[in-house]
Scaffold this active site. Structure first.
Site, PDB file in Angstrom:
ATOM      1  CB  SER A  23      34.368 -50.177  -5.819  1.00 55.37           C
ATOM      2  OG  SER A  23      35.226 -50.602  -6.855  1.00 55.37           O
ATOM      3  CB  SER A  24      39.488 -52.172  -5.141  1.00 56.03           C
ATOM      4  OG  SER A  24      39.240 -53.134  -4.144  1.00 56.03           O
ATOM      5  CG  HIS A  37      37.799 -56.174   0.246  1.00 63.16           C
ATOM      6  ND1 HIS A  37      38.276 -54.988  -0.242  1.00 63.16           N
ATOM      7  CD2 HIS A  37      37.582 -56.972  -0.823  1.00 63.16           C
ATOM      8  CE1 HIS A  37      38.351 -55.051  -1.558  1.00 63.16           C
ATOM      9  NE2 HIS A  37      37.929 -56.239  -1.944  1.00 63.16           N
ATOM     10  CG  HIS A  88      36.983 -51.435  -0.009  1.00 59.72           C
ATOM     11  ND1 HIS A  88      35.837 -52.122   0.318  1.00 59.72           N
ATOM     12  CD2 HIS A  88      37.198 -51.696  -1.318  1.00 59.72           C
ATOM     13  CE1 HIS A  88      35.360 -52.733  -0.737  1.00 59.72           C
ATOM     14  NE2 HIS A  88      36.177 -52.507  -1.756  1.00 59.72           N
ATOM     15  N   GLY A 133      42.759 -57.775  -3.281  1.00 61.41           N
ATOM     16  CA  GLY A 133      43.511 -56.765  -2.537  1.00 61.41           C
ATOM     17  C   GLY A 133      42.885 -55.386  -2.654  1.00 61.41           C
ATOM     18  N   GLY A 193      30.555 -60.522  -1.732  1.00 60.03           N
ATOM     19  CA  GLY A 193      29.701 -59.351  -1.576  1.00 60.03           C
ATOM     20  C   GLY A 193      28.557 -59.344  -2.581  1.00 60.03           C
ATOM     21  CE  LYS A 201      31.294 -53.051  -5.335  1.00 59.44           C
ATOM     22  NZ  LYS A 201      31.838 -53.043  -6.708  1.00 59.44           N
TER      23      LYS A 201
END
Ligand code: PAF
Length: 279
Positions: A187-188, A37, A34, A31, A149, A151
């Site tokens: 990143s969240s 995602h 951003h 969740g 991802g 990352k």
């Protein structure tokens, strides 16, 4: 878009869906969605008949209770973004749906050297938690393809190893890192940065881009990134490694790897950020 909460619901829904769709794309998330995602979701929508997204803040992969408690939770906004994007199914389980016997009852995996470096060293138990949740979600959703991802480069390598070890018929699709206009990897956790910290966080990606453009030896490239991060107030380097992109083992010469990758973890106050650069 349908939102499901229970394990039994998603399992029976997916059984029906598979009867009349040739491909199902799956994007597991925690969740706080951003653009990063959403790029995975877009790719899944492009490549599959149906797209399933899970939103589950997996407690077993947090080795720091403060990080778990403060992990951003924005379910209403997340669902609105997924609906607007055209996502078909969202699975939002409670912890007991994923861990019916409690979070202490987990499968043990052996990913060999892949988990002995970087995140594996600095976040003990992290990949066990990731593998447990992703494996359980894969069994429930049984997708054709699943999207991760770049990352989280080491996580991607672990998931590929999981799929290979268990001969899961799932294609793992790596997706490009999405960056803020100034270069900071999305990143969240970025929303937790205070304005001053956010200003300094940009130097993480800058250090990586500069080091790449200088085309120096492996050792000098490492030094350049380490010194750049050390020179920025508010940034605390946890590690920077240049590794082979397949084995994840550190290299000393560029000639040792066909796909060298630089992986970094930096603390900015209480926020831990990671980033990756392909050399
Ligand atoms: O990358 C993430 O957001 C998480 O590690 C994942 C893959 C959703 C598992 O909880």
């Amino acid at each position: 878009m349908i939102v499901l909460h229970q394990r039994a619901e998603i399992e029976s829904y997916m059984l029906d869906l598979r009867k009349f769709s040739s491909s199902i794309g799956f994007v597991p998330t925690m969740g706080a969605l951003h653009a990063g995602h959403m790029s995975l979701v877009s790719k899944s929508l492009e490549q599959n008949d149906y797209t399933v997204v899970s939103i589950f803040v997996n407690p077993t992969q947090f080795n720091n209770s403060n990080d778990l408690e403060t992990y951003p939770r924005t379910l209403t906004a997340d669902l609105a973004m997924l609906e607007a994007a055209g996502c078909d199914v969202v699975f939002v389980p409670e912890v007991h749906e994923i861990y019916p016997e409690g979070t202490d009852v987990q499968e043990s995996y052996d990913f060999g050297n892949l988990e002995m470096v970087m995140e594996g060293v600095h976040r003990p138990g992290h990949f066990k938690g990731v593998a447990n949740v992703v494996h359980r979600l894969f069994k429930m959703v049984m997708p054709t393809r699943s999207y991760f991802g770049l990352k989280d480069y080491q996580q991607l390598a672990i998931i590929k190893a999981l799929v290979a070890q268990y001969s899961l018929p799932i294609e793992i699709i790596p997706c490009e890192i999405v960056r803020e206009p100034d270069g900071l990897a999305m990143s969240s956790r970025n929303v937790r940065l205070l304005p001053e910290q956010r200003k300094h966080a940009v130097f993480i990606s800058q250090a990586l881009f500069n080091a790449k453009s200088q085309k120096k030896s492996v050792e000098e490239t490492k030094k350049s990134v380490i010194n750049a991060i050390k020179s920025v107030p508010l940034l605390l380097l946890e590690y920077f490694e240049i590794v082979d992109g397949t084995t994840l083992q550190p290299i000393r010469q560029w000639s040792e790897s066909k796909n060298p990758v630089g992986c970094i973890a930096v603390h900015v106050g209480t926020v831990r950020l990671i980033d990756v650069i392909m050399f």
